[in-house]
Scaffold this active site. Structure first.
Site, PDB file in Angstrom:
ATOM      1  N   ASP A 198       0.825  -1.209   0.000  1.00 53.85           N
ATOM      2  CA  ASP A 198       0.000   0.000   0.000  1.00 53.85           C
ATOM      3  C   ASP A 198       0.864   1.266   0.000  1.00 53.85           C
ATOM      4  O   ASP A 198       1.851   1.339   0.745  1.00 53.85           O
ATOM      5  CB  ASP A 198      -0.880  -0.015   1.260  1.00 53.85           C
ATOM      6  CG  ASP A 198      -1.961   1.058   1.232  1.00 53.85           C
ATOM      7  OD1 ASP A 198      -2.821   0.983   0.348  1.00 53.85           O
ATOM      8  OD2 ASP A 198      -1.934   1.951   2.100  1.00 53.85           O
TER       9      ASP A 198
ATOM     10  N   GLU B 196      14.277 -15.451   1.046  1.00 54.02           N
ATOM     11  CA  GLU B 196      14.529 -16.573   1.958  1.00 54.02           C
ATOM     12  C   GLU B 196      13.583 -17.730   1.659  1.00 54.02           C
ATOM     13  O   GLU B 196      13.764 -18.839   2.144  1.00 54.02           O
ATOM     14  CB  GLU B 196      14.285 -16.136   3.420  1.00 54.02           C
ATOM     15  CG  GLU B 196      15.339 -15.200   3.975  1.00 54.02           C
ATOM     16  CD  GLU B 196      14.892 -14.591   5.315  1.00 54.02           C
ATOM     17  OE1 GLU B 196      13.877 -15.046   5.902  1.00 54.02           O
ATOM     18  OE2 GLU B 196      15.576 -13.645   5.759  1.00 54.02           O
TER      19      GLU B 196
HETATM   20  C1  NOJ Z   1      -4.370   2.976  -1.012  1.00 53.55           C
HETATM   21  C2  NOJ Z   1      -5.517   2.063  -0.766  1.00 53.55           C
HETATM   22  O1  NOJ Z   1      -5.785   1.338  -1.937  1.00 53.55           O
HETATM   23  C3  NOJ Z   1      -6.667   2.938  -0.324  1.00 53.55           C
HETATM   24  O2  NOJ Z   1      -7.880   2.229  -0.267  1.00 53.55           O
HETATM   25  C4  NOJ Z   1      -6.315   3.555   1.001  1.00 53.55           C
HETATM   26  O3  NOJ Z   1      -7.324   4.470   1.365  1.00 53.55           O
HETATM   27  C5  NOJ Z   1      -4.983   4.288   0.939  1.00 53.55           C
HETATM   28  N1  NOJ Z   1      -3.972   3.571   0.234  1.00 53.55           N
HETATM   29  C6  NOJ Z   1      -4.461   4.550   2.329  1.00 53.55           C
HETATM   30  O4  NOJ Z   1      -4.043   3.350   2.912  1.00 53.55           O
END
Ligand code: NOJ
Ligand code: CA
Length: 563
Positions: free
Chosen positions: A218, A269
């Site tokens: 993310d 790993e």
């Molecule tokens: C990207 C994620 O796909 C989204 O849903 C989220 O709100 C933001 N990152 C923050 O984590």
């Protein structure tokens, strides 16, 4: 039509230790709270996923990417994580997770877990400890605390804005503020802190040991930050961001290479090495750092998702990304929809110059009342054509739950039922992302359209959901679901070398490319039928995105697969 390969899979063979399994995988994103609800509380859960594995097998996907399933107060749909090494009790238990992954693997399907390293939730034990500790303490150093400005330190350290609207700084009452690039419930972690780094390595091992095959990372471009004073203004940062030259203090910094090199060492790993794909909304020319084999290995390319439904745009994007894959040694990543953007069946039905209206900032376009009159039939026709165009390309295809049903975005969600922080923090400006997160319709004539055993659904399902239900579509040879199943079954046959050859066609709305094994994919992006180019006259039509009434004509907004 030719016979489609049977969908029964020999798990032993499919899950053999192939280190390249990800390169051309069809990856299906499950947003767990909205996929399938086993216990009837209106929230999709892990047992619901396990129960629907036969559906995934029949669909023909190679892997599932599971959006966050960790304990969370759901301030941001689970991207606010309380504990990185546990399962949200609303979704199940670690034992349910183990059962789910064993069943997926037994069915020949890999699992990619979403990992959220930029921020924890404000309920994470580290953040609670930070709040209970004084300024300058080791506990505060795991996050990004800074002194307020002004005589009584009541002003935020800078005028930075959060992605979801409002200030990116939240006061904690003792003269300090903490940074949150997203919601206030999502404090940013300090990646210059060794404990933070080690803890994520432990998390990667924790899930890898449990059998997770890969990770979706993310906001992978946000972890490294330069907060040297004086902090620059929001306006100055916008300039730097637009310049995209790597000098931004918050995004896409060089220090990321070192962080991901450590992750890579852990991935390696394992046998086969664990994979990773970066979610990094950076300029295409700056995706290399994430896709490099010494780093995460793959990065989402959102180019098609942002493009208009247009032959020239698609052509240029494919060329650019083929070159990119060759440079990095990674494989292509193609995506039209995910849990953050307007579903593509709706996006492609927006008025012409808005089909690139992917982002949450533009969602007001089709909200009730302000709607530009979405042409649903056209949206679906184009979405199906675009999907068959995409599924023929070399590289991996990332699909979002419900797109295989041609599901449109749900615009008519009452304000009181909305959940997305981007709605609440931008009142009246953005309607947020709930419209693509409504629980799936599995059965036309059942409570919650078969989502669970009761009427409960955590976001309201509109009545028109019935016509998109899986049970209706499974029985219909012309349905979108049937088209996806056929395409995904056939896709394995055109996954030889990761290359393609364009076929020169003398028409601005047509694109055609050739893949291994003599497969050719032809798309008409235009809104009028085109006489079928002579080169295709004698070819075997195996699959088409829409009806072909006249063999001599390629209908508008249609893709055909030829062998
Ligand atoms: C990207 C994620 O796909 C989204 O849903 C989220 O709100 C933001 N990152 C923050 O984590
Ligand atoms: Ca449930």
């Amino acid at each position: 039509m030719t016979t489609i390969r049977p969908t029964t899979i020999d798990a032993g063979t499919v899950l053999a230790a192939d280190p390249d399994w990800w390169r051309q995988a069809a990856v299906y994103q499950v947003y767990p709270r909205s996929f399938a609800d086993a216990n009837g509380d209106g929230i999709g859960d892990l047992r619901g996923i396990t129960a629907r594995i036969p559906y995934l097998v029949e669909l023909g996907v190679d892997a599932v990417w599971l959006s966050p399933f960790y304990p969370s107060a759901l301030a941001d749909g689970g991207y606010d994580v309380d504990d990185y090494r546990d399962v949200d009790p609303k979704l199940g238990t670690l034992a349910d997770f183990d059962e789910m992954i064993a069943a997926l693997h037994g069915a020949g399907i890999r699992l990619i877990a979403d990992i959220v390293p930029n921020h924890s939730s404000d309920r994470h034990e580290w953040f609670r400890e930070a709040l209970a500790s004084p300024p300058g303490s080791a506990a505060r150093d795991r996050y990004i605390f800074r002194d307020g400005e002004g005589p009584d330190r009541s002003e935020p350290p800078s005028d930075w804005e959060s992605i979801f609207g409002g200030s990116a700084w939240q006061p904690v009452g003792d003269g300090q503020f903490y940074l949150h690039l997203f919601a206030p419930e999502q404090p940013d972690l300090n990646w210059a802190n060794r404990q933070v780094r080690d803890d994520f390595l432990a998390t990667i091992r924790f899930w890898s040991d449990r059998g997770v095959d890969g990770f979706r990372v993310d906001v992978a471009h946000a972890l490294a930050k330069d907060l040297t004073y004086p902090l620059r203004s929001h306006a100055e940062l916008e300039q730097t961001r637009l310049a995209g030259d790597g000098s931004h203090p918050l995004w896409d910094r060089e220090e990321l290479d070192e962080i991901y090199a450590e992750w890579r060492a852990v991935f390696d790993e394992y046998d086969p090495p664990r994979t990773a794909v970066a979610e990094a909304w950076v300029a295409p020319t700056r995706r290399h750092r994430y896709a490099a084999p010494t780093s995460l290995g793959q990065a989402f390319n959102f180019d098609l998702l942002r493009a208009n439904f247009d032959a020239a745009e698609f052509h240029e994007i494919v060329d650019r990304n083929m070159a990119f894959a060759a440079e990095t040694g990674s494989s292509n990543t193609w995506v039209f929809s995910n849990h953050d953007v307007i579903r593509h069946a709706t996006r492609y039905g927006l008025p012409d110059d808005d089909t690139a209206g992917y982002d949450i900032g533009k969602q007001w376009l089709f909200s009730g009342g302000v709607s530009p009159a979405v042409d649903a039939a056209r949206g679906l026709r184009r979405a199906r054509a675009a999907t068959l165009f995409l599924l023929g390309l070399p590289g991996s295809a990332y699909l979002y739950q419900g797109e295989e049903l041609g599901l449109p975005e749900v615009a008519d969600i009452p304000d009181t039922a909305r959940q997305d922080p981007s709605f609440f923090r931008n009142a009246g400006v953005e309607i947020g992302r709930d419209g693509c997160r409504v629980p799936l319709p599995w059965a036309a004539d059942a409570p919650s359209y078969g989502f669970g055993p009761t009427d409960a659904a955590h976001l309201p399902q509109p009545e028109w959901f019935a016509q998109y239900a899986v049970d209706l579509q499974a029985a219909d040879p012309n349905s979108t679901l049937t088209m996806y199943r056929r395409a995904l079954a056939l896709r394995h046959e055109l996954q030889g070398p990761e290359n393609l050859a364009w076929i020169a066609l003398d028409h601005p709305d047509l694109l055609a490319y050739q893949r291994p094994g003599g497969w050719t994919i032809l798309t008409n992006f235009g809104d009028a039928p085109v006489p079928l180019p002579s080169a295709f006259a004698d070819r075997e039509q195996v699959l088409s995105s829409g009806p072909i009434d006249d063999a001599a004509l390629l209908p508008a907004e249609t893709t055909i697969w030829y062998r």
